[in-house]
Design a protein around this motif. Structure first.
Motif, mmCIF file in Angstrom:
data_model
loop_
_atom_site.group_PDB
_atom_site.id
_atom_site.type_symbol
_atom_site.label_atom_id
_atom_site.label_comp_id
_atom_site.label_asym_id
_atom_site.label_seq_id
_atom_site.Cartn_x
_atom_site.Cartn_y
_atom_site.Cartn_z
ATOM 1 N N LYS A 146 -35.292 -42.525 -52.570
ATOM 2 C CA LYS A 146 -34.435 -42.378 -51.386
ATOM 3 C C LYS A 146 -32.979 -42.153 -51.782
ATOM 4 O O LYS A 146 -32.334 -41.197 -51.326
ATOM 5 C CB LYS A 146 -34.521 -43.640 -50.503
ATOM 6 C CG LYS A 146 -35.929 -44.024 -50.088
ATOM 7 C CD LYS A 146 -35.931 -45.279 -49.223
ATOM 8 C CE LYS A 146 -35.450 -46.532 -49.911
ATOM 9 N NZ LYS A 146 -36.338 -47.019 -50.979
ATOM 10 N N SER A 147 -32.474 -43.029 -52.645
ATOM 11 C CA SER A 147 -31.075 -42.886 -53.060
ATOM 12 C C SER A 147 -30.875 -41.581 -53.811
ATOM 13 O O SER A 147 -29.858 -40.906 -53.637
ATOM 14 C CB SER A 147 -30.667 -44.050 -53.965
ATOM 15 O OG SER A 147 -30.817 -45.267 -53.298
ATOM 16 N N THR A 148 -31.839 -41.246 -54.635
ATOM 17 C CA THR A 148 -31.738 -40.014 -55.413
ATOM 18 C C THR A 148 -31.646 -38.806 -54.482
ATOM 19 O O THR A 148 -30.797 -37.932 -54.667
ATOM 20 C CB THR A 148 -32.969 -39.886 -56.330
ATOM 21 O OG1 THR A 148 -33.036 -41.040 -57.168
ATOM 22 C CG2 THR A 148 -32.878 -38.644 -57.193
ATOM 23 N N MET A 192 -25.231 -42.750 -46.043
ATOM 24 C CA MET A 192 -25.109 -44.200 -46.198
ATOM 25 C C MET A 192 -26.321 -44.723 -46.949
ATOM 26 O O MET A 192 -27.451 -44.566 -46.503
ATOM 27 C CB MET A 192 -25.014 -44.875 -44.829
ATOM 28 C CG MET A 192 -23.830 -44.407 -44.004
ATOM 29 S SD MET A 192 -23.653 -45.410 -42.526
ATOM 30 C CE MET A 192 -22.172 -44.693 -41.820
ATOM 31 N N ASP A 193 -26.061 -45.338 -48.108
ATOM 32 C CA ASP A 193 -27.153 -45.848 -48.933
ATOM 33 C C ASP A 193 -27.295 -47.351 -48.735
ATOM 34 O O ASP A 193 -26.546 -48.129 -49.302
ATOM 35 C CB ASP A 193 -26.885 -45.518 -50.401
ATOM 36 C CG ASP A 193 -28.123 -45.738 -51.260
ATOM 37 O OD1 ASP A 193 -29.104 -46.329 -50.756
ATOM 38 O OD2 ASP A 193 -28.114 -45.317 -52.424
ATOM 39 N N GLU A 194 -28.238 -47.743 -47.928
ATOM 40 C CA GLU A 194 -28.452 -49.155 -47.600
ATOM 41 C C GLU A 194 -27.123 -49.861 -47.321
ATOM 42 O O GLU A 194 -26.774 -50.835 -47.977
ATOM 43 C CB GLU A 194 -29.202 -49.859 -48.741
ATOM 44 C CG GLU A 194 -30.505 -49.145 -49.078
ATOM 45 C CD GLU A 194 -31.492 -50.027 -49.830
ATOM 46 O OE1 GLU A 194 -31.362 -51.267 -49.734
ATOM 47 O OE2 GLU A 194 -32.386 -49.474 -50.487
ATOM 48 N N PRO A 195 -26.389 -49.390 -46.316
ATOM 49 C CA PRO A 195 -25.026 -49.887 -46.108
ATOM 50 C C PRO A 195 -24.973 -51.339 -45.645
ATOM 51 O O PRO A 195 -23.920 -51.951 -45.693
ATOM 52 C CB PRO A 195 -24.481 -48.962 -45.020
ATOM 53 C CG PRO A 195 -25.687 -48.495 -44.284
ATOM 54 C CD PRO A 195 -26.775 -48.390 -45.308
HETATM 55 MG MG LIG Z 1 -31.782 -47.005 -53.476
#
Ligand SMILES: [Mg+2]
Ligand SMILES: Nc1ncnc2c1ncn2[C@@H]1O[C@H](COP(=O)(O)OP(=O)(O)O)[C@@H](O)[C@H]1O
Lengths: 290, 311
Positions: A79-81, A205-208
């Motif tokens: 996901k982050s990638t 937004m990455d797991e904000p």
């Molecule tokens: Mg992640």
């Protein structure tokens, strides 16, 4: 089915405590107006390798404009990638190789003549851990504008950005105070203000909310929905309840035994949670794996 | 039954004995380590005590006022004068001149190493800097005499011994200190902050100059102060390069004498112990000690503040 989802979401959620029985889904994303404007981001056949290890396999999806899109999936599924592919943050990591195209306003951001820092001006980002600079609140917000040679009314821009990030009333009397002196939730809203002060089109937004308490989480979630009227928001979350609450569309990703993250399903959020098309999506949202 | 209890009892008591032996060993190790630490502390205390006692005796004969304000330093001549300012002036001139080399070169090196160099380049450059730091200072002294001074001679007319050549070699000598400590400070800046700066469209140069360097500033400044402290205390190279002419001057092309060089001169000379001439070295050493101590304390303070920022 709904009851099932509800229950698991409450169990596995970050305990935001705002689960309302019945309808948790915001039906703003009516399918009729979705095709009205072209997608904000078109991801085409993107594959990514960290060194020799592939992390994304042939991902394609269209991020709708002025909507909140959620990326969900088990930890390590990419996901982050995938999120960092949209503003070329992956370029900063040694040994990353990317194939495929990512179009923003019809332009491939991985095109040969594109400068990554120009991409990031258009695609802002908010990180998992609040990361204000060890500078004053004012300087935090003004930072990007200064970098980008903003010549207008800086005070006005700072105020406007802090207002949009729902932080102005709390900090307007001590803008000189260090951004690090704020609470975690305030710091994250400061980071959102910093991101939107550059006037991006898209905010990633990455797991904000993963480092925030339930009340701060709620405020950020509200903010995401407010911001969607002006920006395209893409949010990574491991909290399905949050995805259900804030997003219009949801992408479910999964990595197989080969650790390659793939897109399993990309649908309107209520479809994903009420009537998933893929068995693995259903297993994930009902908490049976991941 | 009996055989069984004997079997269990035997090994068990042996086990306890072995334990006791190990405990004694542990205790002994503890004492040895304590003694080593005590020797270090006592040595330091002893040195400081001698400095203070001999220095106070000196100040019984020469007033501190004359010592700290006098501009003539001729304790070894018949016409004795005990004004330490020429020595302090020479020391500070070399240290400040050296800083004009070590601070910019060391900072740029640190920034390059921490923010720009690929891991491969870094792996090569870091050891090279450590070699630079490991060169005996006497080598720097002869380098000053045989290479730097002739080189300066191309543009100006230095005397054989001159402050300028000492500045250059002490500057080079302290580059590794600045670059290594600054690199540590820059490296300690969390990656989060770099990411945040990149994410609003900063270039690498902007990330470095607007976020990383300011965030590491106190650590970087501490490295400058420590390098200056090292330059003030540097002995061999300055003794060889700058000569031994106490000289209150602004002209780096002239020969000067630093505090350390004077101490060397008296220590190696045939000045009889117990005389006031001999005691001058304790007064000078005490002054030097206080100067470097103050600098090191300031550096430690600044570094401590720098740590707080991220906690
Ligand atoms: Mg992640
Ligand atoms: N900087 C990196 N270097 C090498 N591998 C990485 C890096 N970042 C992530 N990965 C790997 O890529 C995969 C996907 O990671 P990530 O995108 O962070 O997943 P998620 O955000 O869904 O938890 C994981 O297997 C992870 O170990």
């Amino acid at each position: 089915m709904v009851g099932d989802t509800e229950r698991t979401a409450t169990q596995s959620g970050a305990g935001a405590g705002t689960a309302t029985a019945g309808v948790t889904f915001q039906p703003q994303a009516s399918e009729d107006d979705a095709p009205a404007s072209p997608p904000a981001v078109e991801i085409r056949n993107v594959s990514l390798w960290y060194g020799s290890q592939q992390a994304l396999g042939n991902v394609s999806l269209d991020i709708p404009r002025n909507r909140v899109t959620a990326l969900i999936g088990p930890s390590g599924c990419g996901k982050s990638t995938l999120l960092r592919c949209m503003n070329r943050m992956n370029d900063l990591i040694d040994g990353v190789r990317i194939e495929g195209e990512v179009f923003i306003d019809g332009e491939d951001i991985y095109g040969a003549e594109v400068d990554p820092s120009d991409v990031r001006r258009v695609v802002g980002m908010v990180f998992q851990r609040p990361n204000p600079f060890p500078k004053s609140i004012y300087d935090n917000v003004a930072f990007g504008a200064r970098i980008n040679g903003y010549k207008g009314d800086m005070d006005g821009l700072v105020e406007e950005s802090l207002r949009r990030a729902a932080l102005w009333d709390e900090v307007k009397d001590d803008l000189k105070k260090s951004g690090l002196a704020l609470s975690g939730g305030q710091q994250q809203r400061l980071c959102i203000a910093r991101a939107i002060a550059v006037n991006p089109e898209i905010v990633l937004m990455d797991e904000p909310c993963s480092a925030l308490d339930p009340i701060a989480t709620q405020r950020i979630e509200d903010l995401m929905q407010d911001l969607a009227s002006d920006y395209t928001i893409v949010v990574v979350t491991h909290n399905m309840q949050q995805a259900a609450r804030v997003s219009h569309r949801t992408a479910f990703m999964l990595a197989g035994d080969d650790l390659v993250g793939r897109l399993i399903e990309f649908e309107d959020t209520d479809r994903i949670f009420l009537n998933p098309g893929d068995e693995r999506t259903e297993q994930y949202i009902t908490g049976r794996f991941g | 039954m009996a055989a069984e209890s004997a079997a269990t009892g035997g090994p068990q008591s042996a086990l306890f004995q072995r334990r006791r032996g190990r405990q004694l060993f542990e205790q002994a190790i503890g004492w040895v380590l304590f003694l080593c630490a005590a020797v270090t502390v006592l040595t330091t205390v002893g040195i400081v005590l001698i400095l203070v006692i001999e220095g106070l005796q000196f100040f019984g004969d020469v007033s501190p006022w004359e010592f700290f304000t006098g501009t003539k330093w001729t304790p070894l001549y018949t016409n004795q004068a005990f004004g330490v300012l020429p020595l302090i002036g020479g020391t500070l001139m070399v240290a400040i001149g050296a800083a004009f080399i070590s601070v910019p070169v060391g900072s740029v090196t640190a920034i390059y190493l921490s923010e720009f160099a690929s891991p491969n380049v870094r792996a090569v450059l870091k050891p090279i800097l450590e070699i630079l730091a490991g060169i005996p200072t006497v080598v720097y002294g002869y380098f000053a005499l045989t290479a730097v001074t002739p080189f300066i001679g191309n543009f100006a007319e230095p005397t054989i011994f001159n402050a300028a050549s000492a500045m250059v070699v002490v500057g080079i000598m302290t580059i590794p200190m600045v670059s290594s400590l600054s690199d540590d400070a820059l490296h300690a800046v969390p990656q989060d902050l770099r990411d945040a700066a990149y994410a609003v469209g900063s270039t690498r140069f902007e990330v470095t100059t607007r976020v990383v360097y300011p965030a590491a500033l106190s650590g970087v400044i501490a490295s400058y102060i420590l390098a200056a402290s090292r330059a003030v205390g540097e002995t061999m190279a300055v003794t060889i390069a700058a000569g031994s002419t106490p000289n209150l001057t602004w002209n780096p092309l002239e020969s000067i004498q630093t505090m350390t060089a004077f101490i060397v001169q008296v220590s190696l000379g045939d000045t009889p112990h117990g005389t006031i001439e001999f005691r001058t070295i304790f007064a000078v050493a005490l002054t030097l000690f206080v100067m470097t101590l103050v600098m090191n304390v300031i550096a430690a303070r600044v570094t401590a503040r720098f740590r707080e920022v991220y906690d």
